[in-house]
Motif scaffolding. Structure first.
Motif, PDB file in Angstrom:
ATOM      1  N   THR A  89     -31.759   1.067  41.323  1.00 33.84           N
ATOM      2  CA  THR A  89     -31.345  -0.016  42.269  1.00 33.84           C
ATOM      3  C   THR A  89     -30.592  -1.164  41.365  1.00 33.84           C
ATOM      4  OG1 THR A  89     -33.275   0.406  43.769  1.00 33.84           O
ATOM      5  CG2 THR A  89     -32.286  -1.700  43.833  1.00 33.84           C
ATOM      6  N   THR A  90     -31.320  -1.372  40.455  1.00 29.23           N
ATOM      7  CA  THR A  90     -30.898  -2.404  39.386  1.00 29.23           C
ATOM      8  C   THR A  90     -29.425  -2.219  38.803  1.00 29.23           C
ATOM      9  OG1 THR A  90     -33.161  -3.071  38.552  1.00 29.23           O
ATOM     10  CG2 THR A  90     -31.280  -3.615  37.218  1.00 29.23           C
ATOM     11  N   VAL A  91     -29.039  -0.971  38.370  1.00 26.90           N
ATOM     12  CA  VAL A  91     -27.776  -0.495  37.953  1.00 26.90           C
ATOM     13  C   VAL A  91     -26.764  -0.567  39.014  1.00 26.90           C
ATOM     14  CG1 VAL A  91     -26.411   1.064  36.705  1.00 26.90           C
ATOM     15  CG2 VAL A  91     -28.857   0.542  35.977  1.00 26.90           C
ATOM     16  N   ALA A  92     -27.226   0.138  39.938  1.00 27.62           N
ATOM     17  CA  ALA A  92     -26.260   0.608  41.323  1.00 27.62           C
ATOM     18  C   ALA A  92     -26.053  -0.973  41.922  1.00 27.62           C
ATOM     19  CB  ALA A  92     -27.080   1.294  42.276  1.00 27.62           C
ATOM     20  N   ARG A  93     -26.912  -1.814  42.037  1.00 25.32           N
ATOM     21  CA  ARG A  93     -26.512  -3.316  42.695  1.00 25.32           C
ATOM     22  C   ARG A  93     -25.603  -4.008  41.647  1.00 25.32           C
ATOM     23  NH1 ARG A  93     -31.330  -5.071  44.070  1.00 25.32           N
ATOM     24  NH2 ARG A  93     -31.130  -4.716  46.289  1.00 25.32           N
ATOM     25  N   GLY A  94     -25.774  -3.843  40.319  1.00 24.01           N
ATOM     26  CA  GLY A  94     -24.886  -4.537  39.440  1.00 24.01           C
ATOM     27  C   GLY A  94     -23.424  -4.044  39.529  1.00 24.01           C
ATOM     28  N   VAL A  95     -23.486  -2.833  39.576  1.00 24.55           N
ATOM     29  CA  VAL A  95     -21.977  -2.145  39.949  1.00 24.55           C
ATOM     30  C   VAL A  95     -21.305  -2.639  41.138  1.00 24.55           C
ATOM     31  CG1 VAL A  95     -20.755   0.065  39.961  1.00 24.55           C
ATOM     32  CG2 VAL A  95     -22.725  -0.259  38.300  1.00 24.55           C
ATOM     33  N   ALA A  96     -21.997  -2.516  42.095  1.00 22.16           N
ATOM     34  CA  ALA A  96     -21.331  -2.919  43.472  1.00 22.16           C
ATOM     35  C   ALA A  96     -21.049  -4.249  43.445  1.00 22.16           C
ATOM     36  CB  ALA A  96     -22.551  -2.467  44.506  1.00 22.16           C
ATOM     37  N   GLU A  97     -22.177  -5.241  42.766  1.00 28.22           N
ATOM     38  CA  GLU A  97     -21.538  -6.694  43.044  1.00 28.22           C
ATOM     39  C   GLU A  97     -20.204  -6.917  41.865  1.00 28.22           C
ATOM     40  OE1 GLU A  97     -25.101  -8.692  41.559  1.00 28.22           O
ATOM     41  OE2 GLU A  97     -25.894  -8.455  43.560  1.00 28.22           O
ATOM     42  N   ARG A  98     -20.251  -6.166  40.876  1.00 23.17           N
ATOM     43  CA  ARG A  98     -19.056  -6.498  39.793  1.00 23.17           C
ATOM     44  C   ARG A  98     -17.899  -5.734  40.409  1.00 23.17           C
ATOM     45  NH1 ARG A  98     -19.641  -4.884  33.482  1.00 23.17           N
ATOM     46  NH2 ARG A  98     -21.307  -6.557  33.813  1.00 23.17           N
ATOM     47  N   LEU A  99     -17.891  -4.784  41.363  1.00 23.39           N
ATOM     48  CA  LEU A  99     -16.638  -4.194  41.839  1.00 23.39           C
ATOM     49  C   LEU A  99     -16.451  -4.466  43.454  1.00 23.39           C
ATOM     50  CD1 LEU A  99     -16.971  -0.551  40.468  1.00 23.39           C
ATOM     51  CD2 LEU A  99     -15.886  -2.623  39.496  1.00 23.39           C
ATOM     52  N   GLY A 100     -17.469  -5.314  43.962  1.00 25.21           N
ATOM     53  CA  GLY A 100     -17.163  -5.794  45.068  1.00 25.21           C
ATOM     54  C   GLY A 100     -17.326  -4.617  46.222  1.00 25.21           C
ATOM     55  N   LEU A 101     -18.084  -3.675  46.067  1.00 33.78           N
ATOM     56  CA  LEU A 101     -18.360  -2.583  46.883  1.00 33.78           C
ATOM     57  C   LEU A 101     -19.500  -2.778  47.700  1.00 33.78           C
ATOM     58  CD1 LEU A 101     -17.461   0.526  44.444  1.00 33.78           C
ATOM     59  CD2 LEU A 101     -16.000  -0.508  46.218  1.00 33.78           C
ATOM     60  N   PRO A 102     -19.607  -2.240  49.071  1.00 35.84           N
ATOM     61  CA  PRO A 102     -21.075  -2.186  49.654  1.00 35.84           C
ATOM     62  C   PRO A 102     -21.872  -1.361  49.052  1.00 35.84           C
ATOM     63  CG  PRO A 102     -19.146  -1.498  51.210  1.00 35.84           C
ATOM     64  CD  PRO A 102     -18.579  -1.691  49.571  1.00 35.84           C
ATOM     65  N   PHE A 103     -23.062  -1.982  49.132  1.00 36.12           N
ATOM     66  CA  PHE A 103     -24.220  -1.326  48.345  1.00 36.12           C
ATOM     67  C   PHE A 103     -25.542  -1.090  49.405  1.00 36.12           C
ATOM     68  CE2 PHE A 103     -28.684  -2.144  46.816  1.00 36.12           C
ATOM     69  CZ  PHE A 103     -28.636  -1.319  45.929  1.00 36.12           C
ATOM     70  N   ALA A 104     -26.103   0.014  49.284  1.00 37.59           N
ATOM     71  CA  ALA A 104     -27.380   0.347  49.863  1.00 37.59           C
ATOM     72  C   ALA A 104     -28.441   0.945  49.064  1.00 37.59           C
ATOM     73  CB  ALA A 104     -27.074   1.192  51.171  1.00 37.59           C
ATOM     74  N   ASP A 105     -29.581   0.501  49.273  1.00 36.50           N
ATOM     75  CA  ASP A 105     -30.633   0.875  48.478  1.00 36.50           C
ATOM     76  C   ASP A 105     -31.562   2.144  49.558  1.00 36.50           C
ATOM     77  OD1 ASP A 105     -33.208   1.623  47.211  1.00 36.50           O
ATOM     78  OD2 ASP A 105     -33.388  -0.435  46.563  1.00 36.50           O
ATOM     79  N   ALA A 106     -31.638   3.345  49.104  1.00 31.86           N
ATOM     80  CA  ALA A 106     -32.182   4.253  49.891  1.00 31.86           C
ATOM     81  C   ALA A 106     -33.589   4.091  50.354  1.00 31.86           C
ATOM     82  CB  ALA A 106     -32.004   5.554  49.174  1.00 31.86           C
ATOM     83  N   ASP A 107     -34.274   3.160  49.572  1.00 32.06           N
ATOM     84  CA  ASP A 107     -35.733   2.802  49.806  1.00 32.06           C
ATOM     85  C   ASP A 107     -35.820   2.035  51.240  1.00 32.06           C
ATOM     86  OD1 ASP A 107     -36.585   4.073  47.350  1.00 32.06           O
ATOM     87  OD2 ASP A 107     -36.862   2.164  46.362  1.00 32.06           O
ATOM     88  N   ASP A 108     -34.782   1.243  51.217  1.00 26.82           N
ATOM     89  CA  ASP A 108     -34.760   0.290  52.618  1.00 26.82           C
ATOM     90  C   ASP A 108     -34.625   1.285  54.030  1.00 26.82           C
ATOM     91  OD1 ASP A 108     -34.846  -1.703  50.926  1.00 26.82           O
ATOM     92  OD2 ASP A 108     -32.712  -2.102  50.970  1.00 26.82           O
ATOM     93  N   PHE A 109     -34.210   2.489  53.738  1.00 28.64           N
ATOM     94  CA  PHE A 109     -34.005   3.510  54.726  1.00 28.64           C
ATOM     95  C   PHE A 109     -35.113   4.428  55.131  1.00 28.64           C
ATOM     96  CE2 PHE A 109     -29.927   2.274  53.441  1.00 28.64           C
ATOM     97  CZ  PHE A 109     -29.001   2.149  54.516  1.00 28.64           C
ATOM     98  N   HIS A 110     -36.111   4.285  54.267  1.00 32.14           N
ATOM     99  CA  HIS A 110     -37.462   5.182  54.661  1.00 32.14           C
ATOM    100  C   HIS A 110     -38.115   4.487  55.502  1.00 32.14           C
ATOM    101  CE1 HIS A 110     -37.889   7.835  51.299  1.00 32.14           C
ATOM    102  NE2 HIS A 110     -37.806   7.121  50.379  1.00 32.14           N
ATOM    103  N   PRO A 111     -38.579   5.545  56.679  1.00 29.17           N
ATOM    104  CA  PRO A 111     -39.474   5.119  57.730  1.00 29.17           C
ATOM    105  C   PRO A 111     -40.876   4.880  57.103  1.00 29.17           C
ATOM    106  CG  PRO A 111     -39.197   7.420  57.744  1.00 29.17           C
ATOM    107  CD  PRO A 111     -38.222   6.947  56.594  1.00 29.17           C
ATOM    108  N   ALA A 112     -41.548   3.982  58.074  1.00 30.95           N
ATOM    109  CA  ALA A 112     -42.939   3.545  57.687  1.00 30.95           C
ATOM    110  C   ALA A 112     -43.890   4.636  57.145  1.00 30.95           C
ATOM    111  CB  ALA A 112     -43.569   2.595  58.783  1.00 30.95           C
TER     112      ALA A 112
END
Length: 170
Positions: free
Chosen positions: A14-37
């Motif tokens: 998450t840390t690295v992917a978010r950093g890359v997305a921010e640096r390149l201006g790309l849409p980002f998603a964290d798969a953890d946010d998609f897990h059902p309860a």
């Protein structure tokens, strides 16, 4: 192109992917946010997920990639993608998925998990993650980065790699 940062829990996806997305201006998603309860509850209680638990989650992630593709956007996703079959599902969502496998020693990852706060994945599931992990195969588009490097260095390396891949993709 779609960049999936993969690896076991605690590898820094998450840390690295978010950093890359921010640096390149790309849409980002964290798969953890998609897990059902139900999945979060299992993992929080130290119970590893089964393939049946993961399948709807993986299909949702593939759909997210597919939606970015339909909008003509490249994207960045942080997702464990531990097995080849899981990566196949993600690739089914959009062509041009490139995996960045963040890997490191079990001792380093265990230390990170023990010091992490506020995450549902307990350090006790590290062994199940390690046993499920199937490294990228030669026919899978991707690379490996060693998490012994600092997050800042990993973001820099991955952003350069992604920039080059995007430029080559046209």
């Amino acid at each position: 192109m779609h960049f999936v940062f993969m690896g076991i829990s605690g590898s820094g996806k998450t840390t690295v992917a978010r950093g890359v997305a921010e640096r390149l201006g790309l849409p980002f998603a964290d798969a953890d946010d998609f897990h059902p309860a139900a999945n979060i509850a299992k993992m929080s209680n130290g119970i590893p997920l089964t393939d049946a638990d993961r399948l709807p989650w993986l299909r949702t992630l593939a759909a997210w990639l597919g939606e970015r593709e339909r909008h003509g956007e490249s994207s960045v996703l942080a997702c464990s993608a531990l097995r080849r079959s899981y990566r196949d599902i993600l690739r089914g969502g959009a062509p041009g998925v490139f995996f960045v496998h963040l890997h490191g020693s079990a001792d380093l990852i265990a230390e990170r998990l023990r010091s992490r706060r506020g995450h549902f994945m307990p350090a006790g599931l590290l062994d199940s993650q390690l046993s499920a992990l199937e490294p990228l195969e030669p026919d899978e588009a991707g690379t490996m980065l060693d998490v012994a490097d600092s997050p800042e260095v990993l973001v820099e390396k991955a952003a350069q790699l992604a920039s080059s891949a995007l430029a080559a993709d046209g």
